[in-house]
Design an enzyme around this catalytic site. Structure first.
Site, PDB file in Angstrom:
ATOM      1  N   TYR A 203       0.810  -1.204   0.000  1.00  0.00           N
ATOM      2  CA  TYR A 203       0.000   0.000   0.000  1.00  0.00           C
ATOM      3  C   TYR A 203       0.856   1.272   0.000  1.00  0.00           C
ATOM      4  CZ  TYR A 203      -4.596  -2.122   0.663  1.00  0.00           C
ATOM      5  OH  TYR A 203      -5.765  -2.802   0.478  1.00  0.00           O
ATOM      6  N   TYR A 207       4.843   5.155  -2.424  1.00  0.00           N
ATOM      7  CA  TYR A 207       4.986   6.449  -1.750  1.00  0.00           C
ATOM      8  C   TYR A 207       6.344   6.551  -1.059  1.00  0.00           C
ATOM      9  CZ  TYR A 207      -0.060   6.210  -2.464  1.00  0.00           C
ATOM     10  OH  TYR A 207      -1.306   6.071  -3.017  1.00  0.00           O
TER      11      TYR A 207
END
Length: 229
Positions: A203, A207
């Site tokens: 997830y 990032y």
């Protein structure tokens, strides 16, 4: 613009110049053992062995994150993935046009938006402390295409705390301008991670990489460029 998807070309050039100057300073500076001057290194060599090296920093972050996930599974905790975005007045653009709310607010910059989001995080943590709710995990700051930051949070917690954590974070994310258009849809998002479908690490992997050196991102969805570019 697609040419400058996250910050201006000027800012990129300033950063490149700073890195080049720093690299030269590290190359030209040496240190040695006081009792053995023959044993010496350049600061560049030492820097490459520490978390200043993006390869090592990225590896350490992923190892830490994987450990969080292992602890979570071992203790039957749950993992929640949150995204918190700043109110409309912090966003320069609305679609392809300049956002009138941003102009009316005095054109706040990315740092102002960052301070706002940190205020949300601080208030959230204080309320968790009062409720004696413990969480662990990490928070990542990522820019929108106009440079305005938003937060991604991967938090692990006891299953009985998940609804309260989500409620508390949502209340602080929407405390400022809760009734503006799109607030309920865009300002706060929550998703419970289903470990049967994959790892929590996935997830936040992109990032994390974007925050460090862009490795392993073949194509950025907003600009079409590689992660490193």
């Amino acid at each position: 613009a697609s040419e400058n998807p996250y910050c201006s070309a000027h800012s990129v050039n300033v950063m490149k110049s700073r890195r080049s100057d720093t690299e030269q300073a590290l190359i030209n500076t040496g240190c040695y053992l006081e009792d053995d001057p023959q044993t010496w290194f350049t600061l560049q060599e030492l820097s490459a062995k520490s978390t200043s090296n993006p390869v090592i920093r990225r590896a350490e972050m992923f190892v830490r994150l994987k450990a969080f996930e292992d602890i979570c599974k071992e203790h039957d905790h749950v993992a929640m993935f949150y995204t918190v975005t700043a109110p409309s007045r912090f966003h320069v653009y609305k679609g392809e046009q300049i956002n009138p709310k941003w102009e009316q607010a005095g054109k706040p910059d990315a740092l102002a938006a960052h301070h706002h989001l940190m205020g949300v995080t601080d208030a959230f943590r204080k309320e968790l402390d009062k409720a004696d709710i413990k969480i662990y995990g990490l928070r990542i700051v990522e820019p929108h295409h106009d440079g305005t930051p938003h937060h991604h949070m991967l938090f692990f917690m006891r299953p009985e705390h998940a609804s309260d954590v989500s409620r508390i974070l949502r209340s602080h994310a929407l405390c400022d301008s809760p009734n503006e258009s799109g607030a309920a849809k865009y300002r706060f998002k929550a998703e419970k991670i289903d470990f049967s479908k994959g790892s929590a690490v996935g997830y936040v992997a992109k990032y994390l990489s974007k925050n460090i050196d862009g490795q392993h991102i073949d194509k950025d969805i907003n600009s079409g460029q590689s992660g490193q570019d």
